[in-house]
Design an enzyme around this catalytic site. Structure first.
Site, PDB file in Angstrom:
ATOM      1  N   ASP A   1     -28.330   8.153 -11.897  1.00 37.42           N
ATOM      2  CA  ASP A   1     -29.038   7.186 -12.741  1.00 37.42           C
ATOM      3  C   ASP A   1     -30.543   7.161 -12.450  1.00 37.42           C
ATOM      4  O   ASP A   1     -31.062   6.190 -11.917  1.00 37.42           O
ATOM      5  CB  ASP A   1     -28.402   5.789 -12.553  1.00 37.42           C
TER       6      ASP A   1
ATOM      7  N   HIS B   1     -30.212   5.036 -17.364  1.00 38.85           N
ATOM      8  CA  HIS B   1     -29.571   4.181 -18.370  1.00 38.85           C
ATOM      9  C   HIS B   1     -30.573   3.327 -19.148  1.00 38.85           C
ATOM     10  O   HIS B   1     -30.185   2.648 -20.104  1.00 38.85           O
ATOM     11  CB  HIS B   1     -28.436   3.347 -17.750  1.00 38.85           C
TER      12      HIS B   1
ATOM     13  N   SER C   1     -33.333  -3.504 -14.075  1.00 40.49           N
ATOM     14  CA  SER C   1     -32.916  -2.100 -14.053  1.00 40.49           C
ATOM     15  C   SER C   1     -34.109  -1.154 -14.108  1.00 40.49           C
ATOM     16  O   SER C   1     -35.074  -1.408 -14.835  1.00 40.49           O
ATOM     17  CB  SER C   1     -32.024  -1.798 -15.257  1.00 40.49           C
ATOM     18  N   GLY C   2     -33.998  -0.066 -13.381  1.00 41.83           N
ATOM     19  CA  GLY C   2     -35.046   0.942 -13.396  1.00 41.83           C
ATOM     20  C   GLY C   2     -36.147   0.683 -12.385  1.00 41.83           C
ATOM     21  O   GLY C   2     -36.885   1.583 -12.005  1.00 41.83           O
TER      22      GLY C   2
END
Ligand code: 4AZ
Length: 257
Positions: A116, A70, A206-207
């Protein structure tokens, strides 16, 4: 990005409905300290990188970064700048590179539906250590989160210095039960939940990797994916379960190296 925004908006709506409807939303729930943690010492997490769209990532190979699907626009995303080798994003001596190719998990729709993960191939080696991928047996005990993201759900400010914290694993059953209350169906075999009230990842993390210490080194067990707000009581952070995708990520990394 549109997807990301759309699903975050969904979660934000869910969150506001929740806080409006739930009796338990007291003032103390506002004291949300994300990575609830501490500034990371230089060199402690040498494979940790920051991506220019505002996500984290970790090196799976000298020229390959693992991040969340994402975080990237799609498989042709060539506009990403990657920075590593420093905890302070403004410090001199950072190692930098640009993306030349992005491989996004084939099944990815949005973060709450699993898959994801994505790999970013760099235009050069960053010259930093790589992080190995964990197996299911590594998903236990205290795990470590890190990132340059927000230190509270309320403040939209990203951090200049990397922060980290220790979080407990939350069982799939407990995590799924929590998110079912807000009509989100946890994809159990692709997700790993971790965190507790006051300690969690948040926007901008995120990530990035969720890791476990093994002797003097680390293995990656998760990728920061999503959650309802940050560090809320009863709503742990949700991470892509690396062990589920270990073979796929390793073979995709090999192809990019
Ligand atoms: C985000 O938006 C995000 N509390 C990351 C992690 C969590 C929530 C949101 C988990 O990047």
């Amino acid at each position: 990005m549109v997807r990301k925004v759309a699903s975050l908006v969904t979660l934000a709506i869910v969150a506001s409905v929740l806080s409006a409807s739930q009796v338990g939303a007291s003032a103390q729930d506002d004291a949300r300290v994300v990575v609830g943690g501490d500034p990371a010492p230089q060199g402690k997490f040498p494979w940790m990188v920051r991506l220019s769209m505002g996500c984290g990532g970790a090196l799976t190979a000298p020229r390959v970064v693992l991040t969340a699907a994402h975080c990237v626009a799609g498989s042709g995303d060539k506009s990403i700048t990657v920075l590593g080798g420093v905890t302070d994003l403004k410090a001199k001596g950072a190692h930098t590179a640009r993306s030349v190719k992005v491989v996004r998990a084939p099944g990815f729709r949005d973060e709450t539906h699993g898959d994801d993960w994505a790999l970013v191939k760099l235009d050069r080696e960053l010259g930093l250590p790589t992080l190995s991928l964990g197996r299911a047996a590594d998903e236990k005990g205290a795990l470590t989160i890190m990132g340059w993201g927000q230190t509270s759900e309320a403040s939209a400010q990203q951090q200049q210095k990397l922060r980290y914290a220790s979080v407990p694993v939350v069982s799939d059953a407990d995590c799924a039960a929590a998110y079912r209350k807000v009509d989100v169906n946890l994809v159990k075999n692709e997700s790993l939940c971790a965190g507790k009230k006051g300690v969690d990842t948040c926007q901008g993390d995120s990530g990035g990797p969720l890791v476990r210490q093994k002797g003097s080194s680390w293995v990656q067990v998760g990728i920061v994916s999503w959650g309802l707000g940050c560090a809320r009581k009863g709503y742990p952070g949700v991470y892509t379960q690396v062990s589920t995708f270990r073979d796929a990520i390793r073979s995709a990394t090999r192809k990019l190296s």
